[in-house]
Design a protein around this motif. Structure first.
Motif, PDB file in Angstrom:
ATOM      1  N   LEU A   1       7.724   0.078 -10.186  1.00  0.00           N
ATOM      2  CA  LEU A   1       6.933   1.147  -9.571  1.00  0.00           C
ATOM      3  C   LEU A   1       6.432   0.785  -8.174  1.00  0.00           C
ATOM      4  CD1 LEU A   1       4.723   2.455 -12.534  1.00  0.00           C
ATOM      5  CD2 LEU A   1       6.626   3.633 -11.421  1.00  0.00           C
ATOM      6  N   THR A   2       6.102  -0.466  -7.962  1.00  0.00           N
ATOM      7  CA  THR A   2       5.436  -0.847  -6.719  1.00  0.00           C
ATOM      8  C   THR A   2       6.392  -0.808  -5.528  1.00  0.00           C
ATOM      9  OG1 THR A   2       4.068  -2.533  -5.678  1.00  0.00           O
ATOM     10  CG2 THR A   2       5.905  -3.304  -7.000  1.00  0.00           C
ATOM     11  N   ARG A   3       5.823  -0.588  -4.384  1.00  0.00           N
ATOM     12  CA  ARG A   3       6.557  -0.629  -3.116  1.00  0.00           C
ATOM     13  C   ARG A   3       5.863  -1.577  -2.139  1.00  0.00           C
ATOM     14  NH1 ARG A   3       9.504   1.536  -6.039  1.00  0.00           N
ATOM     15  NH2 ARG A   3      10.791   3.397  -5.736  1.00  0.00           N
ATOM     16  N   THR A   4       5.003  -2.433  -2.664  1.00  0.00           N
ATOM     17  CA  THR A   4       4.229  -3.346  -1.841  1.00  0.00           C
ATOM     18  C   THR A   4       4.665  -4.780  -2.116  1.00  0.00           C
ATOM     19  OG1 THR A   4       2.343  -1.834  -1.968  1.00  0.00           O
ATOM     20  CG2 THR A   4       1.906  -4.070  -1.194  1.00  0.00           C
TER      21      THR A   4
ATOM     22  N   SER B   1      -0.179  -0.630 -10.002  1.00  0.00           N
ATOM     23  CA  SER B   1       1.009  -0.398  -9.185  1.00  0.00           C
ATOM     24  C   SER B   1       1.126   1.066  -8.805  1.00  0.00           C
ATOM     25  CB  SER B   1       2.269  -0.840  -9.947  1.00  0.00           C
ATOM     26  OG  SER B   1       2.238  -2.230 -10.205  1.00  0.00           O
ATOM     27  N   GLY B   2       0.789   1.965  -9.762  1.00  0.00           N
ATOM     28  CA  GLY B   2       0.832   3.388  -9.453  1.00  0.00           C
ATOM     29  C   GLY B   2      -0.209   3.787  -8.431  1.00  0.00           C
ATOM     30  N   VAL B   3      -1.412   3.222  -8.553  1.00  0.00           N
ATOM     31  CA  VAL B   3      -2.473   3.544  -7.590  1.00  0.00           C
ATOM     32  C   VAL B   3      -2.114   3.048  -6.190  1.00  0.00           C
ATOM     33  CG1 VAL B   3      -4.865   3.051  -6.964  1.00  0.00           C
ATOM     34  CG2 VAL B   3      -4.284   3.605  -9.338  1.00  0.00           C
TER      35      VAL B   3
ATOM     36  N   ARG C   1       0.835   2.587  -5.018  1.00  0.00           N
ATOM     37  CA  ARG C   1       1.966   3.334  -4.473  1.00  0.00           C
ATOM     38  C   ARG C   1       1.586   4.758  -4.078  1.00  0.00           C
ATOM     39  NH1 ARG C   1       7.908   4.365  -7.333  1.00  0.00           N
ATOM     40  NH2 ARG C   1       8.699   5.742  -5.702  1.00  0.00           N
ATOM     41  N   TRP C   2       0.877   5.474  -4.961  1.00  0.00           N
ATOM     42  CA  TRP C   2       0.604   6.882  -4.722  1.00  0.00           C
ATOM     43  C   TRP C   2      -0.838   7.172  -4.330  1.00  0.00           C
ATOM     44  CZ3 TRP C   2       3.629   6.121  -9.463  1.00  0.00           C
ATOM     45  CH2 TRP C   2       4.990   6.397  -9.267  1.00  0.00           C
ATOM     46  N   GLY C   3      -1.682   6.147  -4.365  1.00  0.00           N
ATOM     47  CA  GLY C   3      -3.080   6.362  -4.007  1.00  0.00           C
ATOM     48  C   GLY C   3      -3.254   6.604  -2.525  1.00  0.00           C
ATOM     49  N   PRO C   4      -4.456   7.003  -2.109  1.00  0.00           N
ATOM     50  CA  PRO C   4      -4.710   7.255  -0.697  1.00  0.00           C
ATOM     51  C   PRO C   4      -4.683   5.970   0.123  1.00  0.00           C
ATOM     52  CG  PRO C   4      -6.752   7.376  -2.000  1.00  0.00           C
ATOM     53  CD  PRO C   4      -5.639   7.247  -2.973  1.00  0.00           C
TER      54      PRO C   4
END
Length: 270
Positions: free
Chosen positions: A53-56, A263-265, A267-270
């Motif tokens: 999921l992560t992109r970091t 990981s979701g936060v 990736r998609w968090g502000p």
């Protein structure tokens, strides 16, 4: 059929045998070996999902350190884990390598009129690390938990029977088909002399492919009849009962949940 094709089949067969030999690690006294198979399956799968999921890059590195820590606590040789986990990410890196020039971004270097971008290099590195860490997590399941216990855990977790059947049969009989192919190659080599080269190897491969397909289908039919004769028409039953979940099992599952949510936060968090 001596040469590249035979060497490739030998390499694949050796790798498949190593999967079964890896279960020796599962009998040692380590952290994951002491965990309930259900907790191990859920937590390791969750950590692998968090990796995908992560992109970091920082998150991927952190999850990679978690992989190393779990392997160390579970008495898994890091060299063996790396060897098992290196093939897939290297192949993935080869597939996405063109992105270093196709991905838009600031130029990093220019060679023969082709510009390599920083964003492209970062994408390839991140993608390769994500695949490597994810594969390493999944390898830990096989290396620290007997496959029979994994099947039992999947049944107790109410995973669809068809999926459990597919995984169990594939795992148990995949190496057998490569043994069949290796015997065909050995028979072919015993009737030839010298190295036929790549072109000759491919010519022999075309001739042997039909025989291998027919033998594979015949072996599959015999395996299916044997399973039905032993009650294989019924859903697969667990090979052993899982232990009672303890506080450490719940903590490991909670760690996986936090990793997925985090990981979701990120990736998609502000």
């Amino acid at each position: 059929m001596t040469g590249v094709i035979a060497a490739s089949v030998e390499t694949i067969t050796t790798a498949l045998r190593a999967v079964f030999a890896a279960e020796r690690v599962a009998t040692s006294d380590g952290f994951l070996q002491r965990r309930d198979p259900r907790a191990s399956l859920l937590s390791i799968s969750g950590l692998a999902l968090a990796t995908m999921l992560t992109r970091t890059l920082a998150v991927v590195v952190a999850l990679g350190l978690v992989t190393v820590a779990l392997a160390w606590l579970s008495a898994v040789p890091l060299r063996r884990l790396l060897a098992r986990s290196a093939v897939v990410p290297l192949a993935s890196a080869f597939v996405v390598l063109p992105q270093v020039v196709l991905f838009p971004g600031d130029p990093l270097v220019e060679v023969v009129g082709v510009t390599v971008t920083e964003a492209g290099v970062a994408y390839v590195v991140l993608f390769t690390l994500r695949v490597g860490v994810g594969v390493a997590f999944l390898s830990l399941i096989v290396m620290t938990t007997p496959f029979s216990a994994v099947v039992a855990a999947m049944r107790e977790l109410r995973i669809p029977v068809a999926l459990v059947w597919t995984i169990a049969v594939t795992y148990r009989y995949l190496f057998l088909f490569f043994d069949e192919l290796q015997r065909l190659i050995l028979a072919r080599n015993s009737r030839t002399t010298g190295d036929s080269g790549i072109r000759g190897g491919w010519r022999d491969a075309k001739g042997i492919a039909g025989t291998f397909l027919l033998r594979t289908l015949d072996r599959g039919e015999r395996v299916g009849r044997g399973m039905r004769a032993r009650g294989g028409a019924r859903p697969p039953s667990p090979y052993g009962r899982s232990r009672t979940l303890d506080a450490t099992d719940y903590a490991l599952v909670a760690l996986a949940v936090v990793a997925v949510v985090g990981s979701g936060v990120v990736r998609w968090g502000p």
